[in-house]
Design a protein around this motif. Structure first.
Motif, PDB file in Angstrom:
ATOM      1  N   THR A 105       0.834  -1.202   0.000  1.00  8.18           N
ATOM      2  CA  THR A 105       0.000   0.000   0.000  1.00  8.18           C
ATOM      3  C   THR A 105       0.870   1.254   0.000  1.00  8.18           C
ATOM      4  OG1 THR A 105      -1.791  -1.152   1.147  1.00  8.18           O
ATOM      5  CG2 THR A 105      -1.791   1.267   1.246  1.00  8.18           C
ATOM      6  N   ALA A 106       1.932   1.232   0.809  1.00  9.66           N
ATOM      7  CA  ALA A 106       2.843   2.377   0.861  1.00  9.66           C
ATOM      8  C   ALA A 106       3.538   2.588  -0.475  1.00  9.66           C
ATOM      9  CB  ALA A 106       3.879   2.174   1.965  1.00  9.66           C
ATOM     10  N   GLU A 107       3.935   1.499  -1.131  1.00  9.73           N
ATOM     11  CA  GLU A 107       4.608   1.615  -2.430  1.00  9.73           C
ATOM     12  C   GLU A 107       3.659   2.159  -3.493  1.00  9.73           C
ATOM     13  OE1 GLU A 107       7.953   0.957  -3.595  1.00  9.73           O
ATOM     14  OE2 GLU A 107       8.109   1.346  -1.442  1.00  9.73           O
ATOM     15  N   ALA A 108       2.425   1.656  -3.509  1.00  8.98           N
ATOM     16  CA  ALA A 108       1.439   2.141  -4.490  1.00  8.98           C
ATOM     17  C   ALA A 108       1.094   3.603  -4.230  1.00  8.98           C
ATOM     18  CB  ALA A 108       0.178   1.278  -4.437  1.00  8.98           C
ATOM     19  N   LEU A 109       0.857   3.941  -2.963  1.00  6.18           N
ATOM     20  CA  LEU A 109       0.514   5.319  -2.608  1.00  6.18           C
ATOM     21  C   LEU A 109       1.656   6.270  -2.928  1.00  6.18           C
ATOM     22  CD1 LEU A 109      -1.320   7.421  -1.230  1.00  6.18           C
ATOM     23  CD2 LEU A 109      -0.287   6.725   0.957  1.00  6.18           C
ATOM     24  N   GLY A 110       2.870   5.896  -2.556  1.00  2.00           N
ATOM     25  CA  GLY A 110       4.012   6.762  -2.800  1.00  2.00           C
ATOM     26  C   GLY A 110       4.261   6.986  -4.275  1.00  2.00           C
ATOM     27  N   ILE A 135       3.772   0.082 -10.432  1.00  2.00           N
ATOM     28  CA  ILE A 135       3.204   0.369 -11.752  1.00  2.00           C
ATOM     29  C   ILE A 135       1.738   0.781 -11.624  1.00  2.00           C
ATOM     30  CG2 ILE A 135       2.567  -0.641 -13.980  1.00  2.00           C
ATOM     31  CD1 ILE A 135       5.126  -2.365 -13.742  1.00  2.00           C
ATOM     32  N   ALA A 136       0.980   0.035 -10.804  1.00  2.00           N
ATOM     33  CA  ALA A 136      -0.428   0.377 -10.603  1.00  2.00           C
ATOM     34  C   ALA A 136      -0.568   1.760  -9.966  1.00  2.00           C
ATOM     35  CB  ALA A 136      -1.105  -0.683  -9.736  1.00  2.00           C
TER      36      ALA A 136
END
Length: 232
Positions: free
Chosen positions: A9-14, A93-94
């Motif tokens: 979640t942190a990777e997608a949000l960031g 990527i998402a």
């Protein structure tokens, strides 16, 4: 370490916020000025600034990779498991694509676009290899010598690389893919993605090899045998 869902979640949000800053500031800069240099400055400063914020806040959660090449390099160093690394890349990527759509929505543009901006050629590919090499070099040396300064080191490096590289320093496959979906100041034609991504991977691997050698621990010279002492 936090569990994988929270890290993803942190990777997608960031990555989403990073791309929203890149694309959004590019749109704003292009609307406010017809001077290309001023527009680039208006794109570079927010990108560097948001990186400082995101790495500071989300680094303790996921490591704040926000970049498949960063994740690849840490996977090769066995600092992240293969399964987790693949999930990181998918989340990045998402998140990047979501960031592009969000930027379009904020500026009342069509949400889904395909860029027509041509970015190709040996100079551009070399620039991407250099940009990514420098980014990974900054991260690895920063982690060894100035861990607490990593957010500022990365933010300042990317701000500078916007100006000293011919490609304006994408240095991130997730960002490249996301920017291909924006026909704005920050866009890149989808046909140009493979050259950029390959150059980024090459630059990241080159940084891994160099820092591995630079930071390798050297063994102290063995002491001479007891019966050799004093022989001189």
């Amino acid at each position: 370490m936090l569990d994988l869902p929270r890290r993803l979640t942190a990777e997608a949000l960031g990555t989403a916020m990073l791309v929203a800053a890149v694309v959004g500031s590019g749109i704003m800069a292009d609307r406010l000025s017809s001077d290309m240099a001023v527009s680039l400055l208006g794109n570079a400063i927010p990108t560097g600034a948001i990186l400082v914020v995101l790495i500071t806040l989300l680094g303790p959660v996921s490591g704040a990779h926000f970049n498949p090449v960063v994740t690849l390099v840490f996977a090769l160093k066995r600092e992240i498991a293969t399964r987790a690394a693949l999930a990181y890349v998918a989340a990045q990527i998402a998140g990047g694509i979501a960031g592009t759509i969000l930027a379009h929505a904020m500026f009342d543009l069509p949400l889904l676009q395909v860029s027509t901006t041509i970015r190709t050629g040996t100079g551009q590919w070399l620039a991407e290899a250099v940009a990514t090499f420098g980014l990974l070099l900054t991260i690895h040396l920063g982690l060894r010598f100035r861990y607490e300064a990593i957010p500022w080191l990365v933010g300042l490096y990317i701000t500078a690389a916007y100006w000293f590289t011919a490609s304006t320093s994408f240095a991130n496959p997730a960002v490249v893919i996301a920017r291909a979906l924006s026909d704005t100041f920050a866009g890149i034609r989808p046909a140009d993605l493979p050259g950029f991504i390959l150059a980024q991977v090459v630059g990241g691997l080159a940084a891994l090899l160099l820092t591995g050698w630079l930071l390798a621990e050297t063994k102290p010279l063995a002491s001479p045998p007891e019966n050799m002492k004093g022989a001189e």
